[in-house]
Motif scaffolding. Structure first.
Motif, PDB file in Angstrom:
ATOM      1  N   GLU A  54      -9.925  -1.641  -6.837  1.00 37.73           N
ATOM      2  CA  GLU A  54      -9.045  -1.297  -5.724  1.00 37.73           C
ATOM      3  C   GLU A  54      -8.557   0.148  -5.835  1.00 37.73           C
ATOM      4  OE1 GLU A  54      -9.720  -5.402  -5.893  1.00 37.73           O
ATOM      5  OE2 GLU A  54      -8.927  -4.097  -7.479  1.00 37.73           O
ATOM      6  N   SER A  55      -8.295   0.599  -7.058  1.00 30.85           N
ATOM      7  CA  SER A  55      -7.842   1.983  -7.225  1.00 30.85           C
ATOM      8  C   SER A  55      -8.981   2.965  -6.939  1.00 30.85           C
ATOM      9  CB  SER A  55      -7.289   2.202  -8.631  1.00 30.85           C
ATOM     10  OG  SER A  55      -8.307   2.120  -9.610  1.00 30.85           O
ATOM     11  N   GLU A  57     -11.380   2.385  -4.698  1.00 33.80           N
ATOM     12  CA  GLU A  57     -11.447   2.399  -3.231  1.00 33.80           C
ATOM     13  C   GLU A  57     -10.344   3.287  -2.651  1.00 33.80           C
ATOM     14  OE1 GLU A  57     -13.216  -1.799  -1.684  1.00 33.80           O
ATOM     15  OE2 GLU A  57     -11.213  -1.880  -2.580  1.00 33.80           O
ATOM     16  N   ALA A  58      -9.137   3.182  -3.222  1.00 37.01           N
ATOM     17  CA  ALA A  58      -8.023   3.993  -2.737  1.00 37.01           C
ATOM     18  C   ALA A  58      -8.311   5.479  -2.930  1.00 37.01           C
ATOM     19  CB  ALA A  58      -6.740   3.597  -3.457  1.00 37.01           C
ATOM     20  N   PHE A  59      -8.940   5.836  -4.063  1.00 34.82           N
ATOM     21  CA  PHE A  59      -9.302   7.230  -4.311  1.00 34.82           C
ATOM     22  C   PHE A  59     -10.282   7.728  -3.257  1.00 34.82           C
ATOM     23  CE2 PHE A  59     -12.380  10.216  -6.129  1.00 34.82           C
ATOM     24  CZ  PHE A  59     -11.548  11.270  -6.473  1.00 34.82           C
ATOM     25  N   HIS A  61     -10.656   6.617  -0.242  1.00 37.26           N
ATOM     26  CA  HIS A  61      -9.933   6.743   1.028  1.00 37.26           C
ATOM     27  C   HIS A  61      -9.065   7.992   1.055  1.00 37.26           C
ATOM     28  CE1 HIS A  61      -6.512   5.912   3.794  1.00 37.26           C
ATOM     29  NE2 HIS A  61      -7.499   5.531   4.589  1.00 37.26           N
ATOM     30  N   ASP A  62      -8.328   8.226  -0.035  1.00 36.89           N
ATOM     31  CA  ASP A  62      -7.443   9.387  -0.090  1.00 36.89           C
ATOM     32  C   ASP A  62      -8.225  10.699  -0.056  1.00 36.89           C
ATOM     33  OD1 ASP A  62      -5.335   7.632  -0.267  1.00 36.89           O
ATOM     34  OD2 ASP A  62      -5.050   7.874  -2.429  1.00 36.89           O
ATOM     35  N   THR A  63      -9.438  10.674  -0.638  1.00 37.13           N
ATOM     36  CA  THR A  63     -10.233  11.894  -0.735  1.00 37.13           C
ATOM     37  C   THR A  63     -10.997  12.197   0.542  1.00 37.13           C
ATOM     38  OG1 THR A  63     -10.509  11.528  -3.117  1.00 37.13           O
ATOM     39  CG2 THR A  63     -12.031  13.070  -2.075  1.00 37.13           C
ATOM     40  N   MET A  67     -12.237   4.414   4.342  1.00 33.34           N
ATOM     41  CA  MET A  67     -12.067   3.272   3.447  1.00 33.34           C
ATOM     42  C   MET A  67     -13.422   2.590   3.261  1.00 33.34           C
ATOM     43  SD  MET A  67     -10.382   1.390   1.434  1.00 33.34           S
ATOM     44  CE  MET A  67      -8.659   1.827   1.671  1.00 33.34           C
TER      45      MET A  67
END
Length: 229
Positions: A54-55, A57-59, A61-63, A67
């Motif tokens: 999950e972290s 995936e979050a990276f 998305h943030d980058t 998603m």
């Protein structure tokens, strides 16, 4: 080496029991490149070693602002499992340690940040499923994975051992933090091939996270069995 006596050993899996992180990080690196994210191995180790999916995936998305959908995990797993089948090996010295612990009826288990699916596949690949039957725990077993302490506390309950009587072997800062949060002692392990050119900096990272000591060879952990006899 840690001198205090302990009553149970909890092993991280990837990069500790099996030399898998060199595969996992390389294939994750390739999957990230498909999103236009180019990272060197040193940054991959610092950012993603021991991290939850999950972290990751979050990276992404943030980058990128995108998603990942289910195909991201499935693509990574397909790459992983294909290489696991050809290349996955038990870390040198692991079987000697497990044999010694078995001889002394000293409890041990796996507490892996991986999914059950990935953990089960890897255990079968290296013929360790039977040895760890009923004592291989995944992050899927708890609400919060590492760096939360939930998984290590869960493992201690399963072994009927107090957290403070457990010794953890970890190769990732998130895992060390999780074990410290659970009130356990931790030995850092930097013997995996993914750390060949990064051992000193990663050992320092593990000590900063709270590891009482750091070892390069799994054989060094035989002292745990000797000290706990």
């Amino acid at each position: 080496m840690v001198r205090e006596k302990s009553k149970a050993l909890i092993l991280d899996f990837d990069g500790v029991v099996v030399d898998s992180e060199v595969i996992a990080l390389a294939e994750l690196q390739a999957c990230l490149a498909e999103f236009g994210i180019e990272l060197q191995l040193g940054e991959m180790i610092a950012r993603f070693l021991g991290a939850s999916f999950e972290s990751i995936e979050a990276f992404v998305h943030d980058t990128t602002g995108r998603m990942p959908d289910a195909s991201f995990r499935e693509g990574w797993y397909a790459r992983l499992f294909a290489r696991y089948s050809r290349e996955l090996r038990i870390m040198p010295g692991v079987l000697s340690v497990l044999d010694r612990l078995d001889d002394r009826e000293y409890p041990y288990c796996i507490a892996s940040g991986s999914s059950c699916r990935r953990l089960d596949f890897a255990l079968k690949t290296v013929d360790l499923s039977e040895r760890f039957a009923g004592r291989a725990y995944s992050a899927d077993s708890v609400e919060h994975g590492k760096p939360a302490p939930d998984l290590f506390l869960f493992a201690a309950r399963k072994m009927n051992v107090r957290p403070e009587d457990c010794l953890v072997v970890e190769d990732a800062g998130a895992g060390v933090s999780a074990a410290i949060g659970a009130g356990m002692r931790v030995v850092g392990f930097v013997g995996g091939r993914h750390l060949t050119n990064h051992r000193e900096e990663h050992a320092a990272r593990l000590r900063t996270a709270g590891a009482a000591d750091v070892v390069t060879r799994f054989d060094d952990l035989l002292q745990i069995a000797d000290a706990s006899a």
